[in-house]
Design an enzyme around this catalytic site. Structure first.
Site, PDB file in Angstrom:
ATOM      1  N   GLU A  58      94.796  70.496  20.675  1.00  0.00           N
ATOM      2  CA  GLU A  58      95.072  71.399  21.809  1.00  0.00           C
ATOM      3  C   GLU A  58      96.296  72.240  21.483  1.00  0.00           C
ATOM      4  O   GLU A  58      97.271  71.688  20.968  1.00  0.00           O
ATOM      5  CB  GLU A  58      95.298  70.582  23.084  1.00  0.00           C
ATOM      6  CG  GLU A  58      94.046  69.810  23.490  1.00  0.00           C
ATOM      7  CD  GLU A  58      94.230  68.990  24.767  1.00  0.00           C
ATOM      8  OE1 GLU A  58      95.315  69.043  25.380  1.00  0.00           O
ATOM      9  OE2 GLU A  58      93.274  68.291  25.142  1.00  0.00           O
ATOM     10  N   GLY A  91      88.708  52.606  35.908  1.00  0.00           N
ATOM     11  CA  GLY A  91      90.035  52.591  36.503  1.00  0.00           C
ATOM     12  C   GLY A  91      90.030  53.490  37.738  1.00  0.00           C
ATOM     13  O   GLY A  91      88.967  53.874  38.241  1.00  0.00           O
ATOM     14  N   ARG A 123      90.733  62.158  27.090  1.00  0.00           N
ATOM     15  CA  ARG A 123      91.425  62.620  25.886  1.00  0.00           C
ATOM     16  C   ARG A 123      90.383  63.025  24.849  1.00  0.00           C
ATOM     17  O   ARG A 123      89.364  62.349  24.680  1.00  0.00           O
ATOM     18  CB  ARG A 123      92.314  61.514  25.300  1.00  0.00           C
ATOM     19  CG  ARG A 123      93.630  61.290  26.027  1.00  0.00           C
ATOM     20  CD  ARG A 123      94.580  62.480  25.905  1.00  0.00           C
ATOM     21  NE  ARG A 123      95.867  62.247  26.561  1.00  0.00           N
ATOM     22  CZ  ARG A 123      96.142  62.548  27.837  1.00  0.00           C
ATOM     23  NH1 ARG A 123      95.232  63.113  28.601  1.00  0.00           N
ATOM     24  NH2 ARG A 123      97.344  62.301  28.327  1.00  0.00           N
ATOM     25  N   HIS A 179      92.648  71.688  29.573  1.00  0.00           N
ATOM     26  CA  HIS A 179      93.401  70.476  29.937  1.00  0.00           C
ATOM     27  C   HIS A 179      94.128  70.661  31.278  1.00  0.00           C
ATOM     28  O   HIS A 179      95.360  70.603  31.344  1.00  0.00           O
ATOM     29  CB  HIS A 179      94.393  70.086  28.832  1.00  0.00           C
ATOM     30  CG  HIS A 179      94.790  68.635  28.895  1.00  0.00           C
ATOM     31  ND1 HIS A 179      95.126  67.900  27.801  1.00  0.00           N
ATOM     32  CD2 HIS A 179      94.911  67.777  29.958  1.00  0.00           C
ATOM     33  CE1 HIS A 179      95.443  66.652  28.164  1.00  0.00           C
ATOM     34  NE2 HIS A 179      95.317  66.560  29.485  1.00  0.00           N
TER      35      HIS A 179
HETATM   36  C1  GLV Z   1      96.987  64.383  31.608  1.00  0.00           C
HETATM   37  O1  GLV Z   1      96.168  64.448  30.740  1.00  0.00           O
HETATM   38  C2  GLV Z   1      97.819  63.264  31.823  1.00  0.00           C
HETATM   39  O2  GLV Z   1      97.813  62.329  31.001  1.00  0.00           O
HETATM   40  O3  GLV Z   1      98.555  63.261  32.829  1.00  0.00           O
END
Ligand code: GLV
Length: 322
Positions: free
Chosen positions: A266, A159, A237, A285
Site C-alpha cells: 500500500e 471476532g 490485511r 484502505h
Molecule cells: C486498520 O486497518 C486498522 O488496523 O485500524
C-alpha cells in the site's frame, strides 16, 4: 518517573485528541508535519529521545527500533491491526503496546458490506460507464450482477468485526457460515470448517489479524476450493491473500469478483495487475474512515498513550503475541 514526557505523533489525527494530548501538563508533544508518514530513518533517529510514540499502521516498528528506544515507556498505535509492530520485541523490552479495537467495529463492518454489495452489483463498472458517456440505453443484459439476498456468506474470523458483518448479512437474508481457529461459535452463524466454508460460500469475507499463521491463508489452493463464481471480500490485511493467485483465479473465470480495501503493498501501484483484472473492486484502505470513528480512534490512542506514560494499565493493550 520523569516530570515531563517526550512524545512524538507520526501524523496529525482527526478530531481533538491531539490537542488534549498537547495540553496534558506532563507531555511535550511533537507532531510530524509530513508530507505523508515519516521515513524509516526519521523514525529511527527519533527513537532514543522518546518516552512515548503515537504511530499509525504505516510506521514499521521493528526490533532494532525498540533496541534504539531506550527511554520508551509506551507505544500507542492508531489502528486495531498491529502487524506493523514487532510485539515480541516490545514484550522483550517491557513496553506496553496500545491499539484501537472496539471503536471501529461497526464502521469497518459497514465498509465490508459496502464492498460486498458494490462487487456483487458491479457498481464501480456502472459508475465508470455512465461517466464515460457510454450508457447507450436501458438494456436487458446491461451489467448483470449477483444476488446478495439468499446467498451464503462465509466469514473467515468471528471476532467483533466478523460478528458485525454477520448481523448485516442476516438483515439481507443471507445464510451465514463462520470459521475461527479457536472454534468459537456465534448465535446465528453456522460453524464451518475452513474447507467447508470455502466450498459453500458465495461470498467469502476476511476478518482475521495478519500474523505468521494467517499470512497467505487465501492461497492458490484456498482460492481453487472456493465455489465457482464466488466473491472474495478483504477489509482485514492484504497479506492474508496471495494476490497473484487471486488475479489468476479471476482471469480464469473461477471467481466472479474480489472487493478489496487492503493490499500486500500500500498504496497499490497504479500498474498493479489487480487493477487490470476483471471483477476487481478496490478501495484505499478506508475501513474505519468515518469522521466519528477516526476521532474515537484518536481518543483511544491518546488514552492508551497517557496511561502508558504514567505507568497505568492501558485501556486497550495488545497481548504480547498480538
Ligand atoms: C486498520 O486497518 C486498522 O488496523 O485500524
Amino acid at each position: 518517573m520523569p516530570d515531563r514526557f517526550n512524545v512524538w505523533a507520526t501524523r496529525h489525527l482527526p478530531g481533538r485528541a491531539l490537542e488534549r494530548l498537547a495540553s496534558a501538563p506532563d507531555v511535550d508533544l511533537d507532531i510530524w508535519s509530513g508530507p505523508g508518514a515519516p521515513p524509516a530513518g526519521e523514525l529511527m533517529a527519533r527513537a532514543p529521545d522518546l518516552d512515548g510514540l503515537l504511530c499509525t499502521l504505516v510506521d514499521r516498528i521493528d526490533a532494532p527500533w525498540f533496541d534504539a528506544a531506550a527511554k520508551l515507556r509506551v507505544l500507542s498505535s492508531y489502528s486495531v491491526g498491529l502487524d506493523h509492530v514487532d510485539l515480541l520485541a516490545a514484550a522483550a523490552h517491557g513496553i506496553p503496546v496500545g491499539h484501537t479495537p472496539g471503536v471501529l467495529v461497526e464502521t469497518t463492518a459497514d465498509l465490508a458490506f459496502a464492498l460486498l454489495l458494490a462487487g456483487a452489483r458491479r457498481l464501480p463498472e456502472g459508475e465508470r460507464l455512465v461517466r464515460a458517456g457510454e450508457w447507450g440505453t436501458w438494456e436487458p443484459d446491461l451489467l448483470l450482477g449477483h444476488d446478495v439476498h439468499g446467498a451464503t456468506l462465509g466469514l473467515v474470523g468471528l471476532g467483533a468485526i466478523g460478528q458485525a458483518v454477520a448481523r448485516r448479512a442476516q438483515g439481507f437474508g443471507m445464510r451465514v457460515l463462520g470459521w475461527t481457529r479457536s472454534g468459537r461459535t456465534v448465535p446465528g452463524v453456522e460453524a464451518a470448517s475452513f474447507g467447508d466454508l470455502l466450498d459453500s460460500a458465495d461470498f467469502v469475507s476476511l476478518h482475521v489479524a495478519l500474523t505468521g499463521e494467517t499470512r497467505g491463508l487465501i492461497d492458490a489452493a484456498a482460492l481453487a476450493r472456493m465455489k465457482p463464481g464466488a466473491f472474495l471480500i478483504n477489509t482485514a490485511r492484504g497479506g492474508l491473500v496471495d494476490e497473484s493467485a487471486l488475479a489468476d483465479a479471476l482471469d480464469a473465470g473461477h471467481l466472479a469478483g474480489a472487493a478489496l480495501d487492503v493490499f500486500a503493498q500500500e498504496p497499490l501501484p497504479a500498474d498493479h495487475r489487480l487493477l487490470r483484472t476483471r471483477g476487481v473492486t478496490v478501495a484505499p484502505h478506508v475501513g474505519s474512515a468515518t469522521v466519528a470513528t477516526r476521532a474515537r480512534m484518536a481518543d483511544l490512542a491518546v488514552d492508551n498513550l497517557l496511561a502508558g506514560l504514567r505507568s497505568e494499565p492501558l485501556p486497550q493493550q495488545a497481548p504480547p503475541a498480538g
